[in-house]
Write an enzyme that holds these catalytic residues in place. Sequence first.
Site, short mmCIF file in Angstrom:
data_model
loop_
_atom_site.label_atom_id
_atom_site.label_comp_id
_atom_site.label_asym_id
_atom_site.label_seq_id
_atom_site.Cartn_x
_atom_site.Cartn_y
_atom_site.Cartn_z
N MET A 7 0.85 -1.20 0.00
CA MET A 7 0.00 0.00 0.00
C MET A 7 0.89 1.25 0.00
SD MET A 7 -3.45 -0.98 2.03
CE MET A 7 -2.88 -0.69 3.68
N HIS A 42 9.15 1.22 3.25
CA HIS A 42 10.20 1.30 4.27
C HIS A 42 11.10 0.07 4.12
CE1 HIS A 42 7.74 -1.68 6.29
NE2 HIS A 42 6.72 -0.85 6.33
N GLY A 91 11.22 -2.67 5.57
CA GLY A 91 10.50 -3.95 5.52
C GLY A 91 10.13 -4.28 4.08
N HIS A 92 9.59 -3.30 3.36
CA HIS A 92 9.23 -3.52 1.95
C HIS A 92 10.50 -3.82 1.13
CE1 HIS A 92 5.75 -0.78 3.12
NE2 HIS A 92 5.14 -1.87 2.69
N GLN A 150 -10.41 -2.80 2.25
CA GLN A 150 -9.91 -3.46 3.46
C GLN A 150 -9.91 -2.55 4.69
OE1 GLN A 150 -5.94 -4.23 1.52
NE2 GLN A 150 -5.14 -3.87 3.57
N GLY A 155 5.21 -9.76 3.99
CA GLY A 155 5.90 -9.67 5.28
C GLY A 155 5.16 -10.47 6.35
N VAL A 163 11.01 -6.94 9.76
CA VAL A 163 12.20 -6.08 9.89
C VAL A 163 11.90 -5.07 11.01
CG1 VAL A 163 13.72 -4.43 8.73
CG2 VAL A 163 12.80 -6.38 7.47
O1 PAF Z 1 -0.07 -5.67 3.46
C1 PAF Z 1 -0.49 -4.78 2.70
O2 PAF Z 1 0.19 -3.78 2.41
C2 PAF Z 1 -1.88 -4.93 2.10
O3 PAF Z 1 -2.75 -5.51 2.99
C3 PAF Z 1 -1.89 -5.65 0.74
C4 PAF Z 1 -1.40 -7.09 0.86
C5 PAF Z 1 -1.01 -4.92 -0.25
C6 PAF Z 1 -3.30 -5.70 0.18
O4 PAF Z 1 -3.82 -4.42 0.02
#
Ligand code: PAF
Length: 289
Positions: free
Chosen positions: A30, A34, A36-37, A61, A147, A176
């Site tokens: 989303m 950072h 972690g990504h 969500q 993650g 992380v």
């Molecule tokens: O973990 C996230 O950033 C979100 O829940 C995802 C998996 C991208 C779905 O919108």
Amino acid sequence: MDTFFSVAEMSRFSSRSRKEGKSISFVPTMGFLHEGHVSLIREARRRGDVCVVSIFVNPTQFGVGEDFQSYPRDLERDTEIALKNGVDVLFVPGAAEMYPKGYQTYVNVEEITLPLCGASRPGHFRGVATVVAKLFNIVKPDSAIFGEKDYQQLAVIRRMVGDLNMGVEIVGMPIVREPDGLAMSSRNAYLSPAERKSALCLSRAIAAAIELYRSGNRSVPALRNEALRIIGEEPAARVDYVELRDGESLAEVDTADDGTVLALAVRIGATRLIDNRMLGRGVVCRETC
Ligand code: PAF
């Protein structure tokens, strides 16, 4: 690096890559990237010929009164991070691309979405499963990297991919942490300096419970109470849940063992943070563990 804003462009690119025999590894996010990504992107690059990262703050969500509007967004910064880390394609669809007028199809994963975050955020996992299924159909990845901080999300996605024979390899990557133990999260940006300090009660609670487990205590209430005791020392913290569950099914357990996950969600001021640890995995450590 290519940046695609439309589903059609992304889908065409993926079909072409697959025809050329290239494997696609995918990191759905989303945004507000950072470290972690970045660890997920590194793993994706290691696994596939083409690394695709999506940035989409998925409205379905978020519940009413949650932080959809205020969720941190910075595409310019995310683009720089993606470029620097060797991402091949950034997919940034708009909400109308993903959920056009008349949209009415959702993916509902059942039992495993009911406890933990599913109990306090009704509808959350329906939104997650739906958007991830859609993204998989558009990006057509061979593997997708998530993650482990969102432990239940990972379990839900594994269940969905298995149940619906999606044929995407799901890879979970370790949390992380900041050097002081706080799990990295885009939502940490909401914390004031004082709240940032208070937020350490999550990783401290996990560390204390792990220590008790390592000393030989296998009692679920005792381990849970130890985590609650630490969080209780922090006046700014309000517990959403602290639970010990089977690491795969997320079912309740009578006795803790190495396959048990300690999962917690705690509000620090207005910010809801989550963290977790498999009991068998050892103490909270610095950086990646
Ligand atoms: O973990 C996230 O950033 C979100 O829940 C995802 C998996 C991208 C779905 O919108």
